[in-house]
Write a protein that holds these residues in place. Structure first.
Motif, short mmCIF file in Angstrom:
data_model
loop_
_atom_site.label_atom_id
_atom_site.label_comp_id
_atom_site.label_asym_id
_atom_site.label_seq_id
_atom_site.Cartn_x
_atom_site.Cartn_y
_atom_site.Cartn_z
N GLN A 19 0.82 -1.22 0.00
CA GLN A 19 0.00 0.00 0.00
C GLN A 19 0.85 1.27 0.00
O GLN A 19 0.33 2.36 0.27
CB GLN A 19 -0.92 0.01 1.22
N GLY A 20 2.13 1.10 -0.29
CA GLY A 20 3.00 2.28 -0.37
C GLY A 20 3.82 2.54 0.86
O GLY A 20 4.28 3.66 1.07
N GLY A 21 3.99 1.53 1.68
CA GLY A 21 4.81 1.69 2.88
C GLY A 21 6.27 1.88 2.55
O GLY A 21 6.72 1.69 1.41
N ASP A 22 7.02 2.26 3.56
CA ASP A 22 8.45 2.54 3.36
C ASP A 22 9.22 1.26 3.02
O ASP A 22 8.96 0.19 3.60
CB ASP A 22 9.05 3.17 4.63
N VAL A 23 10.16 1.39 2.10
CA VAL A 23 11.04 0.29 1.70
C VAL A 23 12.47 0.71 2.05
O VAL A 23 12.92 1.80 1.64
CB VAL A 23 10.94 -0.01 0.20
N PRO A 24 13.19 -0.07 2.82
CA PRO A 24 14.56 0.30 3.17
C PRO A 24 15.43 0.39 1.91
O PRO A 24 15.28 -0.42 0.99
CB PRO A 24 15.02 -0.82 4.09
N PRO A 25 16.32 1.38 1.87
CA PRO A 25 17.14 1.53 0.65
C PRO A 25 18.12 0.38 0.44
O PRO A 25 18.49 0.09 -0.70
CB PRO A 25 17.90 2.85 0.89
N ALA A 26 18.54 -0.28 1.54
CA ALA A 26 19.52 -1.36 1.40
C ALA A 26 19.41 -2.30 2.60
O ALA A 26 18.96 -1.92 3.68
CB ALA A 26 20.93 -0.81 1.30
N ILE A 27 19.77 -3.56 2.36
CA ILE A 27 19.86 -4.56 3.42
C ILE A 27 21.24 -5.18 3.36
O ILE A 27 21.65 -5.73 2.32
CB ILE A 27 18.77 -5.65 3.24
N PHE A 28 21.99 -5.05 4.48
CA PHE A 28 23.38 -5.51 4.52
C PHE A 28 24.20 -4.91 3.37
O PHE A 28 24.93 -5.61 2.66
CB PHE A 28 23.46 -7.04 4.47
N ASP A 29 23.98 -3.61 3.16
CA ASP A 29 24.72 -2.83 2.14
C ASP A 29 24.38 -3.23 0.71
O ASP A 29 25.07 -2.80 -0.23
CB ASP A 29 26.24 -2.96 2.35
N PHE A 30 23.32 -4.05 0.53
CA PHE A 30 22.88 -4.38 -0.83
C PHE A 30 21.64 -3.55 -1.15
O PHE A 30 20.62 -3.64 -0.45
CB PHE A 30 22.54 -5.87 -0.95
#
Length: 350
Positions: free
Chosen positions: A46-57
Motif C-alpha cells: 500500500q505504499g509503505g516505506d522500503v529500506p534503501p539497502a539490506i546488509f549494504d545491498f
C-alpha cells in the motif's frame, strides 16, 4: 500404585517432558514472525516505506517483497518442522509410558490374592489393561507439553493483537472469562457420566465372560431368554449414558463455536471504525483478523485438552482402584531367584 496420573508421568518421563517443553518455547518466536510478516507485506504493497539497502545491498520494492515472502516461507517451514518433531516425539513418549504401565498392571495381576479372582472376572480385567488404557498413550505425550505449546501460542497471538490496538485485544479476550466459568461447570456432569459408563461397560464385560464360561449350564437350564434380557438391560443403560454424554459434549462444542464466531463482529465493527478514522492501517486489521482466526485453534485445543484430561483422570483412577485390592501379595514371594537373569523383551525404560 501412584494415585496421581501427572506424578506417574513425570516420574517416568521427566527428561522427555522437559525436551518437549523446550521445543514448544522454541516455536513461539516463529509463530510471532508468521504473524508480523504478512502485515509488513500488505503495508508495503500500500505504499509503505522500503529500506534503501539490506546488509549494504541496494533493494527496490519488488526485491523487498520477495525477501519478505521468502522470510515468511522459511518461518512457516521451520515452525512446521518443529511441530512435526514435537508430535512425533510426543507419540513415541506416550507409547513407551503406556507399555510400562500395562506391564505394571499385568505384574499386579500375578500378585492378586486368590480370593480376589472370585470377585472379578477376566472379562473385566482384560479390557482394563487393553482398551481402557489405550487413550493414555496420546495424553501422556501431551500432558505437560500441550498446555505449554498451545498456551504459549495463544499468548503470542494475543500479544500481537494487543500490539496492533488495545481495544481489539480487549475484544479478543472479552468472552474468555465466560468460557472459563461455564465450560468447567458443564464438564462436571460429563465426567460423572463417563465414570458411570466405564462401570457399566465393565459389568457388561463381566456378564459376557460369565455367559461364555457357563454356556453349558445355560443350555441345560434353558435360561437363554433370561440372559438376553439381562444383557439387553446393560446395553440400554450404556446407550442412555452415551447419548447423554454426546448431548452435553456437543452443546459445549456448540457454545464454543458460537462464541468463536461472535468475537469477529467486534473486530469488524471496532477495527473498521478505526481504519475509517485513520487510527489503524488495513495491514494491521487484516493481520489481527488472521491472528484471531488462528487464535481459535490453540484455544479449542486447550479446551479439548481440559476435557480429555478429566476423562483420562477418571479412567486412570478407576484402573488404579481395581488393581489395588486388599492383601496384595508381596512381590518377593512371586520373584524367583533362579530367574534373576531374565529380562522382559524390550526395554521398559522411558
Amino acid at each position: 500404585m501412584e494415585p496421581s496420573l501427572y506424578r506417574y508421568i513425570l516420574n517416568h518421563s521427566r527428561n522427555g517432558q522437559i525436551l518437549l517443553i523446550f521445543l514448544s518455547f522454541l516455536s513461539l518466536p516463529l509463530v510471532y514472525v508468521t504473524l508480523a510478516l504478512p502485515k509488513s507485506i500488505i503495508n508495503m504493497l500500500q505504499g509503505g516505506d522500503v529500506p534503501p539497502a539490506i546488509f549494504d545491498f541496494p533493494i527496490d520494492q519488488v526485491s523487498f517483497l520477495l525477501i519478505l515472502s521468502l522470510a515468511f516461507l522459511v518461518a512457516v517451514l521451520a515452525n512446521g518442522g518443529i511441530k512435526y518433531v514435537i508430535n512425533t516425539y510426543r507419540g513415541a513418549l506416550g507409547e513407551r509410558i503406556l507399555r510400562r504401565f500395562r506391564y505394571e498392571l499385568y505384574e499386579r495381576i500375578l500378585r492378586f490374592p486368590t480370593p480376589h479372582f472370585k470377585r472379578v472376572s477376566q472379562g473385566e480385567i482384560i479390557p482394563m489393561i487393553t482398551a481402557e488404557t489405550e487413550p493414555l498413550a496420546e495424553f501422556i505425550g501431551e500432558s505437560y507439553a500441550l498446555p505449554v505449546f498451545q498456551g504459549g501460542t495463544l499468548f503470542t497471538y494475543l500479544f500481537f493483537i494487543f500490539q496492533q490496538d488495545i481495544f481489539l485485544g480487549l475484544a479478543a479476550i472479552s468472552l474468555y472469562p465466560f468460557q472459563l466459568y461455564v465450560i468447567p461447570k458443564l464438564q462436571v456432569r460429563v465426567n460423572s457420566l463417563s465414570k458411570e459408563r466405564v462401570r457399566t461397560v465393565r459389568a457388561l464385560s463381566g456378564r459376557i465372560g460369565e455367559t461364555v464360561s457357563g454356556i453349558n449350564e445355560i443350555h441345560t437350564n434353558d435360561t437363554s431368554l433370561f440372559e438376553r434380557a439381562h444383557i439387553s438391560r446393560f446395553l440400554g443403560q450404556i446407550y442412555d449414558i452415551r447419548f447423554e454424554i454426546y448431548r452435553r459434549k456437543f452443546f459445549i462444542k456448540f457454545l464454543n463455536n458460537f462464541i468463536a464466531q461472535l468475537t469477529p463482529f467486534f473486530f469488524y465493527a471496532v477495527g473498521g471504525y478505526f481504519v475509517l478514522q485513520g487510527k489503524l492501517s488495513i495491514g494491521a486489521l487484516v493481520a489481527v483478523l488472521v491472528a484471531y482466526k488462528d487464535l481459535s485453534g490453540p484455544w479449542k485445543e486447550l479446551l479439548r485438552y481440559y476435557q480429555r484430561k478429566e476423562d483420562i483422570k477418571v479412567k486412570y483412577s478407576q484402573v488404579i482402584e481395581q488393581f489395588n485390592p486388599p492383601n496384595l501379595i508381596d512381590p518377593m514371594f512371586i520373584d524367583s531367584r533362579e530367574n534373576t537373569d531374565y529380562k522382559p523383551v524390550g526395554s521398559l525404560q522411558a
